[in-house]
Design a protein around this motif. Structure first.
Motif, PDB file in Angstrom:
ATOM      1  N   THR A  15       0.867  -1.076   0.000  1.00  0.00           N
ATOM      2  CA  THR A  15      -0.095   0.029  -0.023  1.00  0.00           C
ATOM      3  C   THR A  15       0.790   1.189  -0.041  1.00  0.00           C
ATOM      4  O   THR A  15       1.921   1.137   0.589  1.00  0.00           O
ATOM      5  CB  THR A  15      -0.940   0.040   0.927  1.00  0.00           C
ATOM      6  N   ASN A  16       0.565   2.333  -0.604  1.00  0.00           N
ATOM      7  CA  ASN A  16       1.126   3.525  -0.616  1.00  0.00           C
ATOM      8  C   ASN A  16       0.830   4.381   0.589  1.00  0.00           C
ATOM      9  O   ASN A  16       0.150   3.921   1.716  1.00  0.00           O
ATOM     10  CB  ASN A  16       0.927   4.250  -1.920  1.00  0.00           C
ATOM     11  N   GLN A  17       1.320   5.295   0.827  1.00  0.00           N
ATOM     12  CA  GLN A  17       1.210   6.235   2.258  1.00  0.00           C
ATOM     13  C   GLN A  17      -0.246   6.378   2.227  1.00  0.00           C
ATOM     14  O   GLN A  17      -0.746   6.694   3.836  1.00  0.00           O
ATOM     15  CB  GLN A  17       2.070   7.413   2.236  1.00  0.00           C
ATOM     16  N   SER A  18      -1.142   6.802   1.465  1.00  0.00           N
ATOM     17  CA  SER A  18      -2.725   7.156   1.604  1.00  0.00           C
ATOM     18  C   SER A  18      -3.369   5.902   1.824  1.00  0.00           C
ATOM     19  O   SER A  18      -4.202   5.899   2.143  1.00  0.00           O
ATOM     20  CB  SER A  18      -3.089   7.884   0.234  1.00  0.00           C
ATOM     21  N   GLY A  19      -2.663   4.700   1.892  1.00  0.00           N
ATOM     22  CA  GLY A  19      -3.361   3.427   2.253  1.00  0.00           C
ATOM     23  C   GLY A  19      -4.166   2.798   0.794  1.00  0.00           C
ATOM     24  O   GLY A  19      -4.599   1.897   0.847  1.00  0.00           O
ATOM     25  N   GLN A  20      -3.891   3.333  -0.294  1.00  0.00           N
ATOM     26  CA  GLN A  20      -4.179   2.832  -1.607  1.00  0.00           C
ATOM     27  C   GLN A  20      -3.538   1.607  -1.955  1.00  0.00           C
ATOM     28  O   GLN A  20      -2.185   1.593  -2.052  1.00  0.00           O
ATOM     29  CB  GLN A  20      -4.343   3.968  -2.644  1.00  0.00           C
ATOM     30  N   ALA A 116      17.357  -6.037 -21.321  1.00  0.00           N
ATOM     31  CA  ALA A 116      16.491  -5.033 -20.569  1.00  0.00           C
ATOM     32  C   ALA A 116      14.978  -4.711 -20.827  1.00  0.00           C
ATOM     33  O   ALA A 116      14.538  -4.861 -22.004  1.00  0.00           O
ATOM     34  CB  ALA A 116      17.226  -3.565 -20.688  1.00  0.00           C
ATOM     35  N   GLY A 117      14.406  -4.193 -19.801  1.00  0.00           N
ATOM     36  CA  GLY A 117      12.939  -4.197 -19.735  1.00  0.00           C
ATOM     37  C   GLY A 117      12.153  -4.716 -18.746  1.00  0.00           C
ATOM     38  O   GLY A 117      11.065  -4.559 -18.847  1.00  0.00           O
ATOM     39  N   GLY A 118      12.731  -5.389 -17.696  1.00  0.00           N
ATOM     40  CA  GLY A 118      12.071  -6.001 -16.788  1.00  0.00           C
ATOM     41  C   GLY A 118      12.667  -5.697 -15.357  1.00  0.00           C
ATOM     42  O   GLY A 118      13.740  -5.793 -15.285  1.00  0.00           O
ATOM     43  N   ILE A 119      11.742  -5.458 -14.605  1.00  0.00           N
ATOM     44  CA  ILE A 119      12.321  -4.945 -13.112  1.00  0.00           C
ATOM     45  C   ILE A 119      11.452  -5.671 -12.095  1.00  0.00           C
ATOM     46  O   ILE A 119      10.255  -5.317 -12.177  1.00  0.00           O
ATOM     47  CB  ILE A 119      12.493  -3.363 -13.016  1.00  0.00           C
ATOM     48  N   PRO A 120      11.934  -6.306 -11.266  1.00  0.00           N
ATOM     49  CA  PRO A 120      11.114  -6.581 -10.160  1.00  0.00           C
ATOM     50  C   PRO A 120      10.675  -5.422  -9.065  1.00  0.00           C
ATOM     51  O   PRO A 120      11.556  -4.565  -9.003  1.00  0.00           O
ATOM     52  CB  PRO A 120      11.872  -7.421  -9.443  1.00  0.00           C
ATOM     53  N   LEU A 121       9.541  -5.430  -8.568  1.00  0.00           N
ATOM     54  CA  LEU A 121       8.965  -4.524  -7.771  1.00  0.00           C
ATOM     55  C   LEU A 121       9.253  -4.775  -6.020  1.00  0.00           C
ATOM     56  O   LEU A 121       8.750  -5.923  -5.866  1.00  0.00           O
ATOM     57  CB  LEU A 121       7.279  -4.237  -7.799  1.00  0.00           C
ATOM     58  N   THR A 122      10.191  -4.095  -5.673  1.00  0.00           N
ATOM     59  CA  THR A 122      10.721  -4.835  -4.496  1.00  0.00           C
ATOM     60  C   THR A 122      10.278  -3.656  -3.285  1.00  0.00           C
ATOM     61  O   THR A 122      10.658  -2.312  -3.599  1.00  0.00           O
ATOM     62  CB  THR A 122      12.119  -4.846  -4.668  1.00  0.00           C
ATOM     63  N   THR A 123       9.929  -3.899  -2.242  1.00  0.00           N
ATOM     64  CA  THR A 123       9.822  -2.949  -1.154  1.00  0.00           C
ATOM     65  C   THR A 123      10.028  -3.780   0.221  1.00  0.00           C
ATOM     66  O   THR A 123       9.646  -4.952   0.269  1.00  0.00           O
ATOM     67  CB  THR A 123       8.288  -2.356  -1.275  1.00  0.00           C
ATOM     68  N   HIS A 124      10.935  -3.237   1.009  1.00  0.00           N
ATOM     69  CA  HIS A 124      11.158  -3.900   2.470  1.00  0.00           C
ATOM     70  C   HIS A 124      11.991  -5.317   2.111  1.00  0.00           C
ATOM     71  O   HIS A 124      11.634  -6.288   2.820  1.00  0.00           O
ATOM     72  CB  HIS A 124       9.991  -4.065   3.132  1.00  0.00           C
ATOM     73  N   ASP A 125      12.671  -5.155   1.001  1.00  0.00           N
ATOM     74  CA  ASP A 125      13.419  -6.410   0.597  1.00  0.00           C
ATOM     75  C   ASP A 125      12.539  -7.673   0.201  1.00  0.00           C
ATOM     76  O   ASP A 125      13.147  -8.628   0.611  1.00  0.00           O
ATOM     77  CB  ASP A 125      14.513  -6.792   1.808  1.00  0.00           C
ATOM     78  N   THR A 126      11.371  -7.372  -0.205  1.00  0.00           N
ATOM     79  CA  THR A 126      10.501  -8.367  -0.477  1.00  0.00           C
ATOM     80  C   THR A 126       9.984  -7.907  -2.024  1.00  0.00           C
ATOM     81  O   THR A 126       9.556  -6.777  -2.008  1.00  0.00           O
ATOM     82  CB  THR A 126       9.327  -8.213   0.333  1.00  0.00           C
ATOM     83  N   ILE A 127      10.060  -8.926  -2.775  1.00  0.00           N
ATOM     84  CA  ILE A 127       9.655  -8.739  -4.041  1.00  0.00           C
ATOM     85  C   ILE A 127       7.915  -8.886  -4.116  1.00  0.00           C
ATOM     86  O   ILE A 127       7.479  -9.835  -3.599  1.00  0.00           O
ATOM     87  CB  ILE A 127      10.130  -9.790  -5.085  1.00  0.00           C
ATOM     88  N   ILE A 128       7.227  -7.842  -4.502  1.00  0.00           N
ATOM     89  CA  ILE A 128       5.782  -7.695  -4.590  1.00  0.00           C
ATOM     90  C   ILE A 128       5.103  -7.967  -5.808  1.00  0.00           C
ATOM     91  O   ILE A 128       3.973  -8.133  -5.881  1.00  0.00           O
ATOM     92  CB  ILE A 128       5.242  -6.611  -3.733  1.00  0.00           C
ATOM     93  N   GLY A 129       6.069  -8.036  -6.983  1.00  0.00           N
ATOM     94  CA  GLY A 129       5.615  -7.794  -8.319  1.00  0.00           C
ATOM     95  C   GLY A 129       6.694  -7.635  -9.434  1.00  0.00           C
ATOM     96  O   GLY A 129       7.656  -7.653  -8.826  1.00  0.00           O
ATOM     97  N   ILE A 152       4.933   3.335  -9.399  1.00  0.00           N
ATOM     98  CA  ILE A 152       4.237   2.416  -8.470  1.00  0.00           C
ATOM     99  C   ILE A 152       4.834   2.444  -7.182  1.00  0.00           C
ATOM    100  O   ILE A 152       4.207   2.456  -6.177  1.00  0.00           O
ATOM    101  CB  ILE A 152       4.545   0.978  -9.106  1.00  0.00           C
ATOM    102  N   LEU A 153       6.324   2.549  -6.971  1.00  0.00           N
ATOM    103  CA  LEU A 153       6.818   2.445  -5.529  1.00  0.00           C
ATOM    104  C   LEU A 153       6.763   4.113  -4.968  1.00  0.00           C
ATOM    105  O   LEU A 153       7.336   4.097  -3.933  1.00  0.00           O
ATOM    106  CB  LEU A 153       8.030   2.042  -5.675  1.00  0.00           C
ATOM    107  N   GLU A 154       6.660   4.733  -5.546  1.00  0.00           N
ATOM    108  CA  GLU A 154       6.223   6.256  -5.011  1.00  0.00           C
ATOM    109  C   GLU A 154       5.422   6.313  -3.971  1.00  0.00           C
ATOM    110  O   GLU A 154       4.359   6.090  -3.715  1.00  0.00           O
ATOM    111  CB  GLU A 154       5.567   7.227  -6.074  1.00  0.00           C
ATOM    112  N   GLY A 155       6.053   6.663  -2.844  1.00  0.00           N
ATOM    113  CA  GLY A 155       5.299   6.706  -1.486  1.00  0.00           C
ATOM    114  C   GLY A 155       5.080   5.444  -0.898  1.00  0.00           C
ATOM    115  O   GLY A 155       4.214   5.283   0.193  1.00  0.00           O
ATOM    116  N   VAL A 156       5.350   4.255  -1.381  1.00  0.00           N
ATOM    117  CA  VAL A 156       4.949   3.047  -0.659  1.00  0.00           C
ATOM    118  C   VAL A 156       5.927   3.078   0.618  1.00  0.00           C
ATOM    119  O   VAL A 156       7.163   3.525   0.808  1.00  0.00           O
ATOM    120  CB  VAL A 156       5.684   1.861  -1.476  1.00  0.00           C
ATOM    121  N   GLN A 157       5.010   2.506   1.859  1.00  0.00           N
ATOM    122  CA  GLN A 157       5.612   2.482   3.154  1.00  0.00           C
ATOM    123  C   GLN A 157       6.761   1.374   3.130  1.00  0.00           C
ATOM    124  O   GLN A 157       6.987   0.454   2.745  1.00  0.00           O
ATOM    125  CB  GLN A 157       4.345   2.006   4.065  1.00  0.00           C
TER     126      GLN A 157
END
Length: 157
Positions: A15-20, A116-129, A152-157
């Protein structure tokens, strides 16, 4: 750590900082809008794909001026980034003759993309997508993909 704690951490990670929820249609659409704007700046048509952590496509968009082959490659780029836990641009050096993973791409019957052209979505050392973009040069795909990931990761907690 209890299962409740794990589930809470996962929910916070996606979720992002606004909870979305970052995998909501509207949130991914805004990331695709940013990606499409970047593609238009570069003068290229692409296909963009966002997947969850299991590489299941959540949303795919094929720009009208994108090459047909990009429909096949964008999801594979997202899958490859998740499967290898690294951007696809870093996979290439690993699969060259004499490299540790030489011949891996042929063992996966064409599923692994090693450019090139593929990137994992990672937050808190966890791949989320993952995000995959295809249709331009590898540099263009990487730039557009990075634009989408950043949005996508802008503002992710």
């Amino acid at each position: 750590m209890t299962i409740e704690n794990i589930l809470t951490e996962i929910q916070q990670a996606i979720t992002n900082q606004s909870g979305q929820a970052i995998f909501s249609r509207s949130f991914i659409q805004s990331a695709f809008d940013a990606g499409e704007a970047r593609a238009n700046e570069l003068g290229v048509g692409v296909t963009m794909c966002v997947t969850d952590a299991n590489a299941n496509p959540i949303m795919l968009y094929h720009m009208p001026n994108a090459n047909l082959v990009s429909l096949e490659l964008a999801p594979k780029k997202a899958w490859s980034a998740i499967a290898m836990k690294m951007p696809t641009k870093e996979i290439s050096e690993q699969v060259q003759p004499g490299a540790p993973l030489y011949d891996m791409s042929t063992m996966l019957t064409g599923k692994l993309v090693t450019f090139a052209g593929g990137i994992p979505l990672t937050t808190h050392d966890t791949i989320i997508g993952g995000v995959g973009v295809s249709g331009g040069s590898v540099e263009e795909d990487q730039s557009i993909c990075q634009t989408i990931v950043t949005k996508i990761l802008e503002g992710v907690q």
